[in-house]
Design an enzyme around this catalytic site. Structure first.
Site, PDB file in Angstrom:
ATOM      1  N   CYS A 152       0.803  -1.221   0.000  1.00  0.00           N
ATOM      2  CA  CYS A 152       0.000   0.000   0.000  1.00  0.00           C
ATOM      3  C   CYS A 152       0.834   1.269   0.000  1.00  0.00           C
ATOM      4  CB  CYS A 152      -0.936   0.006   1.211  1.00  0.00           C
ATOM      5  SG  CYS A 152      -2.288  -1.189   1.099  1.00  0.00           S
ATOM      6  N   PHE A 203     -10.532  -3.779  -0.291  1.00  0.00           N
ATOM      7  CA  PHE A 203      -9.733  -3.433  -1.460  1.00  0.00           C
ATOM      8  C   PHE A 203     -10.594  -3.183  -2.687  1.00  0.00           C
ATOM      9  CE2 PHE A 203      -6.359  -5.352   1.107  1.00  0.00           C
ATOM     10  CZ  PHE A 203      -5.343  -4.424   0.910  1.00  0.00           C
ATOM     11  N   HIS A 295      -2.554   7.405   3.650  1.00  0.00           N
ATOM     12  CA  HIS A 295      -3.067   6.324   2.821  1.00  0.00           C
ATOM     13  C   HIS A 295      -4.262   5.689   3.529  1.00  0.00           C
ATOM     14  CE1 HIS A 295      -3.554   2.283   1.209  1.00  0.00           C
ATOM     15  NE2 HIS A 295      -3.060   2.772   0.099  1.00  0.00           N
ATOM     16  N   ASN A 328      -9.826   0.705  -0.391  1.00  0.00           N
ATOM     17  CA  ASN A 328      -8.364   0.761  -0.354  1.00  0.00           C
ATOM     18  C   ASN A 328      -7.841   0.297  -1.713  1.00  0.00           C
ATOM     19  OD1 ASN A 328      -5.624   0.351  -0.024  1.00  0.00           O
ATOM     20  ND2 ASN A 328      -5.801  -0.796   1.883  1.00  0.00           N
TER      21      ASN A 328
END
Length: 397
Positions: A152, A203, A295, A328
């Site tokens: 990530c 995700f 993030h 994500n």
């Protein structure tokens, strides 16, 4: 003696998502358990329904999964098929984001001197970098680099490399392209791996791109963020916190249940080391004098950042919005956060959302990856750059 170059700057940003499969989160759990033939696991289904975000985009569709039964059968090898699909998907998605960044930049694609591509969905050579260069019509002499399997934080890593290139090669213009498709890690739920269920719940697919260069050419180039410094550190004793393994059944992402606690305990030390030498350390008001581009690894991770740094409500509004709207997107997500931040900086007060923080000139971009590795990039916002009011568009895939 020649004048010293300025700090590198982000000169343009572009983002893209696949349009093939857009799933609202309230529909996703039923969709996921149906396509993986897992409705016989009601307890896991109930747990997944508690992992709430708004929606996500996917390159793969129900038809993709139905055409590849090996994707949901752990007894069957499936890596070749997964990578075969990703080989086309990643550069196509990256091209959509990169084309928008280049259009915003205002100079021809042929003026790109360096290309840095990042993805966790690939294992080819020539890879996504070579394909992307061809799709965009970059010069045959463009200097390419590709980052595979950096997790990530790879979007931050790619921007750190772009900064180094831009500041040490006069006239360099670096195109950074980060693209992710989640198909390599797609799997049916199973009770032994709750962290795999978390990955399926969070995700999503997307691509972000940025043009980076020093000494912008006026009046064409408009710096958005100056990239002042970049650093990397590992939180001691966290090597097993997050790991990636590419095997015959695809990409195995292991996420410890202790990650949020490890972040709370270790992130401030990393940030002190990165920010204090620049006079930007925590003061009497803590870390609230900075803007934060975190993030969006997950709600628990963002909560951990907020608690560890004692941030005021709204300081992570850009990251939380990206997580809610897109999930994500691994290495691509941080560029979406930068895009959201620059939009918030330029909005009129009447349009601004209540949750957003007030404008700050200085800030930090933070990525968390396997290790646990913390990437920190210090930014100075300029208030410049062009904003496309049409926002983030999707590509047909």
């Amino acid at each position: 003696m020649a004048a010293r170059q300025q700090h590198a700057a982000v000169l343009a940003i572009g983002t893209a998502n696949p349009a093939k499969c857009v799933v609202a989160q309230e529909e996703f759990v039923d969709w996921y358990f149906r396509v993986t033939q897992s409705d016989h696991l009601p307890d896991l289904k109930a747990k997944m329904k508690r992992m709430s975000i708004k929606k996500r985009h996917f390159y793969h569709s129900e038809e993709t999964i139905a055409g590849h039964p090996e994707f949901i059968n752990r007894a069957l090898p499936s890596l070749d098929a997964r990578l075969g699909i990703a080989k086309d998907a990643v550069p196509e998605l990256a091209m959509a984001a990169a084309a928008r960044a280049i259009a915003e930049w205002g100079r021809p694609a042929a003026d790109v001197t360096h290309l840095v591509v990042s993805t966790n969905a690939g294992a080819h050579a020539p890879g996504a970098d070579a394909r992307l260069a061809a799709l965009l019509g970059l010069r045959a002499t463009v200097q390419r680099a590709v980052l595979y399997m950096h997790g990530c934080n790879a979007g931050c890593t790619a921007l750190r490399l772009a900064k180094d290139i831009a500041e040490n090669n006069r006239g360099a213009r670096v195109l950074v392209a980060c693209a992710e498709v989640t198909l390599p890690l797609f799997a049916a739920p199973y009770e032994a791996r709750l962290d795999a269920l978390v990955a399926m719940a969070l995700f999503g697919d997307g691509a972000g791109a940025a043009v980076v260069g020093a000494d912008p050419t006026t009046p064409v180039e408009h710096p958005i963020f100056h990239v002042v410094s970049a650093s990397q550190a590992t939180i001691p004793g966290t090597e097993e916190g997050v790991s990636l393994l590419l095997g015959e059944r695809g990409l195995d992402c292991r996420i410890s249940g202790e990650v949020a606690a490890l972040v709370r305990g270790g992130v401030e030390r990393c940030l002190l080391d990165a920010l204090t030498p620049l006079g930007l350390g925590a003061g009497a008001g803590g870390w609230n004098h900075l803007f934060w581009a975190m993030h969006p690894g997950g709600r628990a991770i963002l909560d951990a950042y907020e608690a560890a740094l004692r941030l005021e409500p709204g300081k992570l509004a850009a990251s939380r919005r990206v997580l809610s709207e897109y999930g994500n997107m691994s290495c691509a997500a941080i560029i979406f956060v930068l895009d959201e931040l620059r939009r918030r900086c330029r909005r009129d007060g009447g349009e601004e959302e209540e949750e957003s923080d007030e404008y700050c000139e200085w800030g930090a971009m933070v990525g968390l990856g396997p290790g646990l590795t913390i990437e920190t990039i210090v930014l100075r916002a300029t208030g410049g750059g062009h904003v496309d009011d049409e926002g983030k568009k999707s590509i047909a895939a």
